[in-house]
Design a protein around this motif. Sequence first.
Motif, short mmCIF file in Angstrom:
data_model
loop_
_atom_site.label_atom_id
_atom_site.label_comp_id
_atom_site.label_asym_id
_atom_site.label_seq_id
_atom_site.Cartn_x
_atom_site.Cartn_y
_atom_site.Cartn_z
N ARG A 557 53.30 56.03 69.73
CA ARG A 557 51.97 55.96 69.13
C ARG A 557 50.89 55.80 70.19
O ARG A 557 49.80 56.37 70.09
N LYS A 558 51.21 55.03 71.22
CA LYS A 558 50.27 54.85 72.33
C LYS A 558 50.08 56.17 73.08
O LYS A 558 48.97 56.50 73.51
N PHE A 559 51.17 56.93 73.21
CA PHE A 559 51.10 58.22 73.90
C PHE A 559 50.16 59.18 73.17
O PHE A 559 49.38 59.89 73.82
N ILE A 560 50.22 59.20 71.84
CA ILE A 560 49.33 60.08 71.07
C ILE A 560 47.88 59.71 71.31
O ILE A 560 47.02 60.58 71.56
N ARG A 561 47.59 58.39 71.27
CA ARG A 561 46.20 57.94 71.47
C ARG A 561 45.68 58.31 72.85
O ARG A 561 44.55 58.76 73.01
N GLN A 562 46.52 58.14 73.87
CA GLN A 562 46.08 58.37 75.24
C GLN A 562 45.93 59.85 75.58
O GLN A 562 45.18 60.20 76.49
N GLU A 574 54.47 66.99 65.05
CA GLU A 574 55.91 66.87 65.32
C GLU A 574 56.26 65.47 65.81
O GLU A 574 57.26 64.88 65.39
N ILE A 575 55.42 64.92 66.73
CA ILE A 575 55.68 63.56 67.21
C ILE A 575 55.65 62.57 66.05
O ILE A 575 56.54 61.72 65.91
N GLU A 576 54.63 62.72 65.19
CA GLU A 576 54.52 61.80 64.04
C GLU A 576 55.70 61.96 63.10
O GLU A 576 56.17 60.97 62.51
N ARG A 577 56.21 63.18 62.95
CA ARG A 577 57.36 63.40 62.08
C ARG A 577 58.60 62.68 62.63
O ARG A 577 59.33 62.01 61.90
N PHE A 578 58.80 62.82 63.95
CA PHE A 578 59.94 62.14 64.57
C PHE A 578 59.75 60.61 64.53
O PHE A 578 60.71 59.87 64.35
N VAL A 579 58.50 60.17 64.72
CA VAL A 579 58.21 58.73 64.66
C VAL A 579 58.51 58.17 63.28
O VAL A 579 59.12 57.11 63.12
N ASP A 580 58.10 58.88 62.24
CA ASP A 580 58.35 58.43 60.87
C ASP A 580 59.85 58.36 60.57
O ASP A 580 60.33 57.41 59.93
N ALA A 581 60.59 59.35 61.06
CA ALA A 581 62.04 59.37 60.84
C ALA A 581 62.71 58.19 61.55
O ALA A 581 63.62 57.55 61.02
N LEU A 582 62.22 57.92 62.77
CA LEU A 582 62.78 56.79 63.53
C LEU A 582 62.43 55.47 62.84
O LEU A 582 63.29 54.58 62.72
N ALA A 583 61.17 55.34 62.41
CA ALA A 583 60.75 54.11 61.74
C ALA A 583 61.57 53.86 60.48
O ALA A 583 61.96 52.72 60.18
N LYS A 584 61.87 54.92 59.75
CA LYS A 584 62.66 54.79 58.53
C LYS A 584 64.10 54.35 58.87
O LYS A 584 64.69 53.52 58.17
N GLU A 600 66.30 62.37 69.23
CA GLU A 600 65.44 63.46 68.75
C GLU A 600 64.02 63.30 69.28
O GLU A 600 63.42 64.26 69.79
N LEU A 601 63.48 62.09 69.14
CA LEU A 601 62.11 61.83 69.58
C LEU A 601 61.99 61.98 71.09
O LEU A 601 61.05 62.62 71.59
N ASN A 602 62.95 61.44 71.82
CA ASN A 602 62.91 61.52 73.29
C ASN A 602 63.04 62.97 73.78
O ASN A 602 62.38 63.37 74.74
N THR A 603 63.89 63.74 73.12
CA THR A 603 64.08 65.14 73.52
C THR A 603 62.78 65.93 73.37
O THR A 603 62.43 66.75 74.22
N PHE A 604 62.06 65.68 72.27
CA PHE A 604 60.82 66.42 72.03
C PHE A 604 59.69 65.94 72.95
O PHE A 604 58.90 66.76 73.44
N THR A 605 59.60 64.64 73.20
CA THR A 605 58.45 64.10 73.94
C THR A 605 58.61 64.14 75.46
O THR A 605 57.62 64.05 76.18
N THR A 606 59.85 64.26 75.95
CA THR A 606 60.04 64.24 77.41
C THR A 606 59.24 65.34 78.13
O THR A 606 58.54 65.05 79.11
#
Length: 628
Positions: A557-562, A574-584, A600-606
Amino acid sequence: MAKYSIDLQAGKVKEDEAVSSVGETIVGIDLGTTNSLVAHVVEGKAVAVAGPDGKSVLVPSIVHFNSDGTTVVGDAARGYLETQPERTIYSVKRLLGKSFRDLTDVKDRFGYRIIDEDEDRLVKVAVHSEDGRERYYSPIELSAEILKTLKARIEQELGTAVSRAVITVPAYFNDAQRQATRDAGKLAGLDVLRIVNEPTASSLAYGIGLTDEDEGRTIAVYDLGGGTFDVSLLRIEQGIFEVLSTNGDTFLGGDDFDQAIVDHWRTGYDLELDTPELRGGIRLLAERAKKALSTDQQFTGDFDGKVLNLTRGEFENRVRPLVKRTLASCDRALKDAGLGKEDIDHVIMVGGSTRVPLIKQQVSDFFGKQVNDSLDPDQVVALGAAIQADVLAGNQQDVLLLDITPLSLGIETVGGLMDPIIPRNSKVPTKVGRKYTTSVDGQVKLKVAVYQGERDMVADNRKLGEFTLENIPPMPAGIPQIEIHFYLDADGILRVKATEHRSGTEQSVTIKSQYGISDEEMALMLMDSLQNAETDMAARALAEARTEAKNVLLSARKFIRQNESWLTSGQVHEIERFVDALAKSVEGDDKDEINHRLEELNTFTTPLAHEALDRNVAAAMKGKGVEE
């Protein structure tokens, strides 16, 4: 069932550990990189126990996962190394207590996948399951599977349950690796009374240090196994084994000798080794040749329609550079210890690869004395561990025992986990320090809660006290360097001190007496930890996964803001989708699901993180300043 034994030398034994009930069977275990063994003492003899077929005492340290999640260990798992390598785990010992960063240079040597979701966290192994999902296993869980097999073997031999053990580790193992070994034993249903250095166990197996006349000796232990080499120099004074220095090569062993033979044949006979079957077949034949040339002068074998020959002289010429590398390590070990070759009283040979005659001769020439190789080099470590276990069982007479701490002492960490700082059975007085940091940005206080017990969650242990370290300078999470020291004196008084190094802020608390626990309560706590080991390990794994996920969620979430100025709407979505899935997934109780969503999240954001870094560097070079 076949047994292989050595006679124990009688004499006075000095030890610094607790005595269990006299006559109780405590086993010795060599948890090896290539092979593992279990041994015990029977009527004064250390015995390595063979399997039901009575053929071999060696259990290959290989774990295979079937498609339904069940495991196969040892010889039965070996055949899957070629057919299903992605689900067949070997060399687990090399992974214990290691992060992905530690294994970056060697990760491609493994046939299975090591996940790299965070380079600084302890490594995990990914295994595909029948339902198409991946399961994530720690080296602790994998090592526990090997230990369970050894436990079952000795129980079948004795016809009774076994719950206590001594386990050996390399002398160079650090605290994290030793604790991981203890945890693996606990998960396998074993109360690990002591972690013993392998060279110390080897010395005990040869009877060195068991008699008064052996006092004041300096020992060199030359240990060449299938995949690793190390040399350790020990000083024995009044029954205390002190490691003076250790050196070696974690990727040099018998496998390299086999490869040298393969290379010789490939060039000499113009072999085409273009399939896995051919490569595997030639390695097996090379291993046969190596073993044969330990007693014979020539080897002849058939391979793919050709007759291959190898003389001992040809073999020795090929492997001489490898032997020279081991001797260079011996030389460095001597220099590190400030010793000369003439200061060494005994040279002990350990590991199956030391059967090669050239090695014995070269090592003997190097140290200027005859090497001691009268015991089976594959078994010597396990036999020594069994002798140590017999001492702890109270079956040796005239044993001098110093006081020990009866239960582990530690602190609460994120997720309600117990982090043992002084493991149970540590001799006292003792002092142990460990570094920690903050988990929240701007954190100015840190509560230090001290617990005693063997369970993984602090809720199941006994709280001894707590204090708060205040006035920590506000910094981003992970930046403060907080060192927590446990000082335990001979009277059982524990003093805990916390210091933040950047500011010099410190606070401490003193906890007196043996914490008011009776022998009965202590026994119940130990039994409770064994009975709940599997549940505890699952709870710890889930808590660790949740903690890691929560940290990643904050970072994402900090990465999106920055970086919202250049991220596309699709990327943000896509980041928010992966974040929501992780949070769930964090709300659930499936640690593998959490790990799956994390990856999944790390693969997409790296790739995006790399782009962000490039943009910040470019901006800084243009004088615009790096984004905060």
